[in-house]
Design an enzyme around this catalytic site. Structure first.
Site, PDB file in Angstrom:
ATOM      1  N   HIS A   1      20.499 -29.123   6.151  1.00 11.86           N
ATOM      2  CA  HIS A   1      20.420 -28.705   4.754  1.00 11.86           C
ATOM      3  C   HIS A   1      21.799 -28.257   4.293  1.00 11.86           C
ATOM      4  O   HIS A   1      22.481 -27.501   4.986  1.00 11.86           O
ATOM      5  CB  HIS A   1      19.404 -27.579   4.591  1.00 11.86           C
ATOM      6  CG  HIS A   1      18.003 -28.031   4.886  1.00 11.86           C
ATOM      7  ND1 HIS A   1      17.469 -27.976   6.159  1.00 11.86           N
ATOM      8  CD2 HIS A   1      17.062 -28.595   4.092  1.00 11.86           C
ATOM      9  CE1 HIS A   1      16.242 -28.477   6.129  1.00 11.86           C
ATOM     10  NE2 HIS A   1      15.971 -28.852   4.892  1.00 11.86           N
TER      11      HIS A   1
ATOM     12  N   ARG B   1       3.043 -32.211  12.715  1.00 13.73           N
ATOM     13  CA  ARG B   1       2.232 -32.534  11.546  1.00 13.73           C
ATOM     14  C   ARG B   1       0.890 -33.082  12.016  1.00 13.73           C
ATOM     15  O   ARG B   1       0.837 -33.928  12.911  1.00 13.73           O
ATOM     16  CB  ARG B   1       2.943 -33.534  10.628  1.00 13.73           C
ATOM     17  CG  ARG B   1       4.186 -32.937   9.989  1.00 13.73           C
ATOM     18  CD  ARG B   1       4.872 -33.858   9.016  1.00 13.73           C
ATOM     19  NE  ARG B   1       6.123 -33.273   8.556  1.00 13.73           N
ATOM     20  CZ  ARG B   1       7.023 -33.889   7.787  1.00 13.73           C
ATOM     21  NH1 ARG B   1       6.790 -35.143   7.396  1.00 13.73           N
ATOM     22  NH2 ARG B   1       8.136 -33.285   7.430  1.00 13.73           N
TER      23      ARG B   1
ATOM     24  N   LYS C   1      15.028 -37.764  -4.796  1.00 12.76           N
ATOM     25  CA  LYS C   1      15.648 -38.010  -3.498  1.00 12.76           C
ATOM     26  C   LYS C   1      16.209 -39.421  -3.422  1.00 12.76           C
ATOM     27  O   LYS C   1      15.812 -40.316  -4.173  1.00 12.76           O
ATOM     28  CB  LYS C   1      14.633 -37.808  -2.369  1.00 12.76           C
ATOM     29  CG  LYS C   1      13.451 -38.769  -2.405  1.00 12.76           C
ATOM     30  CD  LYS C   1      12.480 -38.507  -1.249  1.00 12.76           C
ATOM     31  CE  LYS C   1      11.288 -39.454  -1.288  1.00 12.76           C
ATOM     32  NZ  LYS C   1      10.361 -39.263  -0.163  1.00 12.76           N
TER      33      LYS C   1
ATOM     34  N   CYS D   1      12.974 -26.695   6.471  1.00 10.01           N
ATOM     35  CA  CYS D   1      13.732 -26.188   5.331  1.00 10.01           C
ATOM     36  C   CYS D   1      13.529 -24.697   5.019  1.00 10.01           C
ATOM     37  O   CYS D   1      14.515 -23.982   4.786  1.00 10.01           O
ATOM     38  CB  CYS D   1      13.488 -27.052   4.092  1.00 10.01           C
ATOM     39  SG  CYS D   1      11.892 -27.810   3.983  1.00 10.01           S
TER      40      CYS D   1
ATOM     41  N   ASP E   1      17.747 -33.026  11.407  1.00 11.31           N
ATOM     42  CA  ASP E   1      17.593 -32.379  10.106  1.00 11.31           C
ATOM     43  C   ASP E   1      18.831 -31.552   9.763  1.00 11.31           C
ATOM     44  O   ASP E   1      19.485 -30.996  10.644  1.00 11.31           O
ATOM     45  CB  ASP E   1      16.365 -31.471  10.148  1.00 11.31           C
ATOM     46  CG  ASP E   1      15.800 -31.175   8.781  1.00 11.31           C
ATOM     47  OD1 ASP E   1      16.261 -31.793   7.805  1.00 11.31           O
ATOM     48  OD2 ASP E   1      14.904 -30.335   8.682  1.00 11.31           O
TER      49      ASP E   1
ATOM     50  N   GLN F   1      13.511 -33.880  14.373  1.00  6.01           N
ATOM     51  CA  GLN F   1      14.307 -34.450  13.293  1.00  6.01           C
ATOM     52  C   GLN F   1      15.794 -34.217  13.510  1.00  6.01           C
ATOM     53  O   GLN F   1      16.195 -33.212  14.099  1.00  6.01           O
ATOM     54  CB  GLN F   1      13.911 -33.816  11.956  1.00  6.01           C
ATOM     55  CG  GLN F   1      12.476 -34.059  11.542  1.00  6.01           C
ATOM     56  CD  GLN F   1      12.132 -33.289  10.273  1.00  6.01           C
ATOM     57  OE1 GLN F   1      12.418 -32.099  10.152  1.00  6.01           O
ATOM     58  NE2 GLN F   1      11.526 -33.968   9.319  1.00  6.01           N
TER      59      GLN F   1
ATOM     60  N   HIS G   1      18.289 -31.470   1.161  1.00  3.62           N
ATOM     61  CA  HIS G   1      17.625 -31.804   2.419  1.00  3.62           C
ATOM     62  C   HIS G   1      18.141 -33.184   2.832  1.00  3.62           C
ATOM     63  O   HIS G   1      18.095 -34.115   2.034  1.00  3.62           O
ATOM     64  CB  HIS G   1      16.112 -31.886   2.238  1.00  3.62           C
ATOM     65  CG  HIS G   1      15.490 -30.694   1.588  1.00  3.62           C
ATOM     66  ND1 HIS G   1      14.694 -29.801   2.273  1.00  3.62           N
ATOM     67  CD2 HIS G   1      15.518 -30.252   0.301  1.00  3.62           C
ATOM     68  CE1 HIS G   1      14.264 -28.871   1.436  1.00  3.62           C
ATOM     69  NE2 HIS G   1      14.747 -29.125   0.240  1.00  3.62           N
TER      70      HIS G   1
END
Length: 665
Positions: free
Chosen positions: A411, A389, A491, A360, A409, A407, A537
């Site tokens: 945004h 991670r 979320k 992000c 992912d 991911q 997100h």
């Protein structure tokens, strides 16, 4: 004069109860059936012991086994305590630590007595027998309030050093609850917030099973002593337990690690803890899934980008991740290390970089380079972003829990006015993807502000109200998860259900009004002033590694044709058909199919069995007759005893049509 409390019941009636009375008294006053069935009580929404006295006028809901979620939580918590009592009865000198309820049972961590080693699976049957004996004794479970000093003294005198250490970290002056099981000098005590059932006899002695033993560090820190963790599963009755054990057996058959090895999809090894070595067949599944997701994103108006892996720590400080997520980040000094012998030497003076644990902040940097006007919103930036991670070794699990992951992912940067439409569009996109991938059943949950968060209460009030209003506009049913939101905003969570009834949280949509402010991202509004956009997100499958693991277990390796790494095998009955098998394989490859040819001099039944175990969806068997006639005998996985005879041309057309990805049909 006795003080009276007004107790409001779910049916709208109100009962006057004297001070000192309990929910159990109310249940008994209503009727003996309810008195027997009641397990606990909700007092003004708080779950409490059935025998805990009322403290004021209250709204009361009595909990029975029909309230399955609450009942299971209670039962599993009680079985954890029963496990601890049984272990200490059987193995004097064992110290207790903690034992929570879990999604399907419970566990308890023990420090075995110095004169014995860790607990093993061989200990479990005897412990189960002792637990059942304690249930049949129907011992009362009594809540008591103690001071912190008294609790510490009790545990120190009992030789419980772990409990004595823990209790001193609880706030001084706060009443601490201890639970007593049994009566007199033989009573067993434990530190616990509760609530608990009124007696051990409320448990069904046939509704639980101890499942395994593992190691666990005290408080999760490898520097602390290693404990023995005993796991169990618990349900409301034996029927539920038996059904769960059947599901567990099926889950073991579907274990992605076992199937992944059988199908030669991937492997893991100690030299790369938490990172996956993808083999050609496994990476074919990845590529098909990625291509499918990319087409869906392109059609939905997303723009794909790529951002750096190593980013200066100052950006993570500014975004808020450094303070909230630092312990899970891999940090690298920005210097070339010197060497002494064969060992690198770090000065300790260099600036710090971090391997990104999420995408992000980097996406916000892209936003800041281009957007100038509200007319350019919404902007949807997507990335198949590789992240890292620092998960503890003990938390890693196959490809479902890893350290390096990619991911799906994205945004979305939008205005408040665009939030509802963007939420609806995302939910529609997610629904299409889940259905295409075989997950028509999923749950939606709204997670609200956690205790540790950034932003003011007013900002959270607005964010939660905005997201819930948008969710209601989608028409989806949902439940609320208080305190489970991200540190920057509320979320939505999307929990899909697999073929054997397990749920997996994969998709998410997180409303973030904070990060654009923290990183000073702006656009020029219709009023000519600068404004911070809302940042959404969002992910649908979550990570490729975990989702492929879920797919493996959902389909038990029997992937739909478009995802299967090998879609068909052409195999021969006799060597006279080898040349024709090559023709068949070439025709299928020309149609874009992933095909292998098996020309080995083996019996056909052996070949059929081998390719069935390898989960190949289609077998095209050819012999001399098929070669002469230009036909094939088609066998489908799961129906090997039946076959379709058809011409080669028909087979190619049919298989090519069946192999088309769902979004292209």
């Amino acid at each position: 004069m006795t003080r009276m409390f007004k107790i409001a019941l779910p049916d709208g009636s109100v009962r006057d109860m004297p001070e000192g009375s309990t929910p159990a008294d109310v249940a008994a006053a209503i009727g003996p059936g309810l008195a027997k069935a009641a397990l606990a009580a909700r007092i003004d929404g708080e779950l409490r012991d059935l025998n805990r006295p009322f403290e004021s006028d209250s709204v009361l809901t009595l909990i029975t086994s029909r309230d399955e979620k609450d009942a299971l939580e209670l039962v599993r918590h009680d079985f954890a305590h029963l496990l601890a009592e049984a272990v200490q009865n059987l193995f004097p000198g064992t110290q207790i630590t903690f034992g929570p309820a879990t999604d399907d049972g419970f566990y308890y961590d023990f420090a075995p007595a110095p004169n014995r080693g860790p607990f093993t699976d061989e200990d479990l049957p005897g412990i189960e027998d002792e637990m059942r004996r304690l249930v049949t004794r129907d011992e009362p479970v009594i809540r008591e309030e103690w001071t912190r000093a008294d609790v510490r003294d009790f545990f120190e005198k009992s030789g419980e050093t772990f409990k004595a250490e823990w209790v001193m970290e609880l706030p001084e002056g706060e009443a601490i609850t201890m639970y007593r099981s049994g009566q007199g000098d033989s009573a067993w005590m434990d530190l616990c917030r509760g609530p608990h059932l009124a007696s051990t006899g409320k448990l069904d002695p046939q509704s639980f099973k101890l499942t395994r033993v593992s190691g666990a560090y005290w408080r999760g820190d490898p520097k602390n002593p290693m404990l023995s963790r005993i796991y169990g599963t618990a349900w409301l009755n034996k029927k539920q337990l038996d059904a769960y054990l059947v599901r567990l057996e099926e889950a073991e058959k579907r274990d992605h690690r076992k199937i992944g090895q059988e199908m030669d999809l991937f492997h893991l090894q100690p030299e790369a803890q938490g990172s996956v070595f993808w083999h050609p067949k496994g990476y074919l599944i990845w590529r098909q899934l990625e291509a499918y997701i990319r087409r869906r994103l392109d059609a939905a108006g997303y723009l794909e980008i790529k951002t750096p892996q190593l980013i200066d720590s100052q950006l993570w400080v500014a975004s808020g991740h450094w303070g909230k997520f630092r312990e899970n980040m891999f940090v690298v000094p920005d210097e070339v290390p010197s060497t002494e012998g064969e060992m690198p030497v770090i000065s300790g003076m260099a600036d710090l970089l971090a391997l990104k644990p999420m995408n992000c902040p980097a996406h916000l940097q892209v936003f800041k380079q281009g957007i100038t006007s509200y007319r350019e919103l919404p902007l949807r930036l997507a990335e198949f972003g590789c992240c890292h991670r620092n998960e503890p070794h003990g938390a890693l699990h196959g490809i479902l829990r890893v350290r390096q992951f990619t991911q799906d992912d994205a945004h979305i940067f939008c205005t408040h006015e665009q939030l509802v439409d963007e939420t609806k569009a995302f939910c529609s996109l997610l629904d299409h993807v889940y259905r295409d991938l075989g997950f028509a059943d999923y749950l939606v949950k709204l997670a609200t502000r956690p205790d540790q968060r950034v932003g003011t209460d007013a900002e959270w009030d607005r964010a939660e109200a905005d997201l819930e209003a948008a969710l209601k506009q989608t028409g989806l049913d949902y439940e609320t998860l208080p305190g489970e939101g991200a540190f920057y905003g509320p979320k939505l969570e999307f929990h899909l259900q697999d073929a054997i009834g397990r749920t997996w949280q994969c998709g998410t949509l997180q409303l973030d009004p904070q990060m654009p402010q923290r990183l000073d991202a702006n656009y020029v509004g219709a009023d000519g002033d600068k404004h911070h956009p809302l940042m959404l997100h969002r992910a649908i499958i979550g990570t490729f590694e975990r989702f492929i693991g879920i797919l493996i277990e959902h389909y038990a390796g029997k992937f739909p044709l478009w995802l299967a790494p090998v879609q068909a095998v052409v195999t021969t009955i006799v060597s006279d058909a080898d040349e024709y098998a090559g023709v068949v394989a070439a025709a299928l490859r020309a149609a874009g199919l992933r095909v292998e040819a098996d020309l080995r001099n083996e019996k056909i039944n052996y070949k059929v069995r081998e390719h069935s175990l390898a989960k190949v969806p289609l077998l095209l068997v050819v012999g001399k007759r098929e070669a002469d006639e230009g036909t094939v005998a088609l066998r489908r996985l799961g129906s090997e005893d039946r076959q379709q005879m058809m011409s080669l041309d028909e087979a190619v057309v049919m298989i090519a049509a069946e192999s088309v990805p769902p979004d292209l049909r």
